[in-house]
Enzyme design. Structure first.
Site, PDB file in Angstrom:
ATOM      1  N   TYR A  97       0.842  -1.206   0.000  1.00  0.00           N
ATOM      2  CA  TYR A  97       0.000   0.000   0.000  1.00  0.00           C
ATOM      3  C   TYR A  97       0.879   1.258   0.000  1.00  0.00           C
ATOM      4  O   TYR A  97       0.742   2.113  -0.875  1.00  0.00           O
ATOM      5  CB  TYR A  97      -0.894  -0.033   1.239  1.00  0.00           C
ATOM      6  CG  TYR A  97      -1.877   1.109   1.343  1.00  0.00           C
ATOM      7  CD1 TYR A  97      -2.991   1.180   0.500  1.00  0.00           C
ATOM      8  CD2 TYR A  97      -1.720   2.119   2.302  1.00  0.00           C
ATOM      9  CE1 TYR A  97      -3.913   2.225   0.606  1.00  0.00           C
ATOM     10  CE2 TYR A  97      -2.635   3.153   2.412  1.00  0.00           C
ATOM     11  CZ  TYR A  97      -3.732   3.205   1.573  1.00  0.00           C
ATOM     12  OH  TYR A  97      -4.640   4.237   1.683  1.00  0.00           O
ATOM     13  N   ARG A 127     -10.666  -1.306  10.071  1.00  0.00           N
ATOM     14  CA  ARG A 127     -10.108  -0.021  10.483  1.00  0.00           C
ATOM     15  C   ARG A 127     -10.558   0.287  11.904  1.00  0.00           C
ATOM     16  O   ARG A 127     -11.600  -0.187  12.354  1.00  0.00           O
ATOM     17  CB  ARG A 127     -10.511   1.081   9.515  1.00  0.00           C
ATOM     18  CG  ARG A 127      -9.674   1.014   8.271  1.00  0.00           C
ATOM     19  CD  ARG A 127      -9.906   2.178   7.357  1.00  0.00           C
ATOM     20  NE  ARG A 127     -10.905   1.902   6.357  1.00  0.00           N
ATOM     21  CZ  ARG A 127     -11.068   2.629   5.260  1.00  0.00           C
ATOM     22  NH1 ARG A 127     -10.313   3.675   5.041  1.00  0.00           N
ATOM     23  NH2 ARG A 127     -12.002   2.327   4.386  1.00  0.00           N
ATOM     24  N   THR A 180      -0.748   7.097  18.179  1.00  0.00           N
ATOM     25  CA  THR A 180      -1.756   8.144  17.937  1.00  0.00           C
ATOM     26  C   THR A 180      -2.205   8.164  16.473  1.00  0.00           C
ATOM     27  O   THR A 180      -1.486   7.735  15.583  1.00  0.00           O
ATOM     28  CB  THR A 180      -1.215   9.543  18.273  1.00  0.00           C
ATOM     29  OG1 THR A 180      -0.174   9.881  17.343  1.00  0.00           O
ATOM     30  CG2 THR A 180      -0.710   9.621  19.699  1.00  0.00           C
ATOM     31  N   ASP A 225       3.348  -0.706  12.363  1.00  0.00           N
ATOM     32  CA  ASP A 225       2.224   0.180  12.713  1.00  0.00           C
ATOM     33  C   ASP A 225       2.808   1.550  13.112  1.00  0.00           C
ATOM     34  O   ASP A 225       3.572   1.639  14.069  1.00  0.00           O
ATOM     35  CB  ASP A 225       1.474  -0.445  13.892  1.00  0.00           C
ATOM     36  CG  ASP A 225       0.076   0.090  14.045  1.00  0.00           C
ATOM     37  OD1 ASP A 225      -0.861  -0.573  13.600  1.00  0.00           O
ATOM     38  OD2 ASP A 225      -0.076   1.183  14.629  1.00  0.00           O
ATOM     39  N   ARG A 274       3.742   4.905  14.873  1.00  0.00           N
ATOM     40  CA  ARG A 274       3.557   5.264  16.292  1.00  0.00           C
ATOM     41  C   ARG A 274       2.758   6.543  16.453  1.00  0.00           C
ATOM     42  O   ARG A 274       2.092   6.739  17.453  1.00  0.00           O
ATOM     43  CB  ARG A 274       4.927   5.451  16.974  1.00  0.00           C
ATOM     44  CG  ARG A 274       5.625   4.153  17.340  1.00  0.00           C
ATOM     45  CD  ARG A 274       7.082   4.376  17.620  1.00  0.00           C
ATOM     46  NE  ARG A 274       7.781   4.723  16.386  1.00  0.00           N
ATOM     47  CZ  ARG A 274       8.571   5.784  16.232  1.00  0.00           C
ATOM     48  NH1 ARG A 274       8.782   6.623  17.211  1.00  0.00           N
ATOM     49  NH2 ARG A 274       9.143   6.031  15.062  1.00  0.00           N
TER      50      ARG A 274
END
Ligand code: NAD
Ligand code: UDP
Length: 314
Positions: free
Chosen positions: A144, A185, A209, A271, A273
């Protein structure tokens, strides 16, 4: 009246965009392969005299006459884009070439739906458009992230080499009605879990976040970006209101009036941060900033999922 091609038009963002452009008086060609999009998203538009659906995959060339192309076709949630990663990267690369080729032939302007994922797991915070990003080229998210980076590169090269009018929107996490129920999601997952009374799955310790933009604001930003003459982009579009995933879980539980418990699951690889857009450029060039806070957008989204679930529950 313009003739506008919206690829991915049956998806979450695409369906809202088609709706807004129809309201404005344009003629819409809604192209979709229905991988993550759905008919119910566009059901209310099907009988509109200026709305036409094309079941098509942008990895294959298409010949139509259009004035503008919003290229939104691409699965957007990690679960969906990792399902068939090779197809995902083909959509962002071969599909992008096809859309730019179509634009070159017709003289259409192209807006590419890029993403904050081009910044990867960012070292610069908040993210400005000048930041080049920190992306793993070989990880699970790369199909992606790197696909979208190549798509931006293609847009710029068609612009420089052939003078093509392009626009690049870097979209940050967006939420609202018509997100797919099962797309994994965070906002849709948490709301559906809360409404079903299931555990709320926070990945990792929940201190990462994100900044969530309500869909109506985002669509307004896309249209303004397409229609201005000052820049080709990239322009960040998102809401700078940043919260931790853990806090989002608390807010969803409260908003849905749920008894669900919050549990921790493994954090997926790569992922990011932290993520928050610097939207100075959008403010200056588009005179745009989000108007709908997370607090205002969440109840509208919860109501939508309540309706969807009430049809599906046995
Ligand atoms: P979505 O999955 O709801 O919509 C994508 C649409 O594209 C779907 O209708 C799907 O069926 C269609 N599609 C996928 N591959 C296709 C192909 N090869 N040919 C034709 N159609 C195809 O996702 P969304 O949230 O509406 O995202 C729309 C666009 O915005 C995507 O390009 C995404 O990368 C970008 N974006 C979205 C967000 C967000 O938070 N929603 C954030 C950043 C970028
Ligand atoms: N996330 C989570 N629980 C979920 C789904 C997602 O904690 O059920 C986390 C995910 O790990 C990430 C954040 O929420 O840190 C946003 O995830 P999403 O898939 O919505 O978007 P992206 O990671 O692409 O921003």
């Amino acid at each position: 009246m313009k003739t506008i091609l919206v690829t991915g038009g049956a998806g979450f963002l695409g369906s809202h965009l088609c709706e807004r452009l129809l309201e404005r008086g344009d003629e819409i060609l809604c192209l979709d392969n229905f991988f993550t999009g759905s008919r119910p998203n566009i059901q209310h538009l099907l009988s509109h005299p200026r709305f036409e659906v094309l079941r098509h995959d942008i990895v294959q060339p298409i010949f139509v006459e259009v004035d503008q192309i919003y290229n939104l076709a691409c699965p957007a949630s990690p679960v969906h884009y990792q399902h068939n990663p090779i197809k995902t990267i083909k959509t962002s690369t071969v599909g992008m070439v096809n859309m730019l080729g179509l634009a070159k032939r017709t003289g259409a302007r192209v807006l590419q739906a890029s993403t904050s994922e081009v910044y990867g797991d960012p070292d610069v915070h908040p993210q400005t458009e000048e930041y080049w990003g920190s992306v793993n080229p070989i990880g699970r998210r790369s199909c992606y992230d790197e696909g979208k980076r190549v798509a931006e590169c293609l847009c710029m090269d068609y612009h420089r080499q052939h003078g093509l009018p392009i626009r690049i929107a870097r979209i940050f996490n967006t939420f609202g009605p018509r997100m797919a129920l099962d797309d994994g999601r965070v906002v849709s997952n948490f709301i559906v879990q809360a409404l079903r009374g299931e555990d709320i799955t926070v990945y990792g310790d929940g201190t990462q976040t994100r900044s969530f933009c309500y869909v109506d604001d985002l669509i307004e930003g896309l249209i303004r970006l397409m229609d201005q003459e000052e820049t080709v982009g990239p322009v960040n579009l998102g809401n700078p209101e940043e919260i931790t995933v853990r806090e989002l879980a608390d807010r969803v539980v409260e908003c849905a009036g749920s008894q669900s418990k919050i549990v921790q699951k493994d954090l997926p690889s790569d992922d990011p941060r932290q993520r928050r857009p610097d939207i100075s450029r959008a403010k200056e060039i588009l005179r745009w900033s989000p108007k709908i806070s997370l607090e205002a957008g969440l109840p509208r989204t919860v109501e939508y999922f309540k309706r969807v679930l009430s049809h599906r529950w046995p």
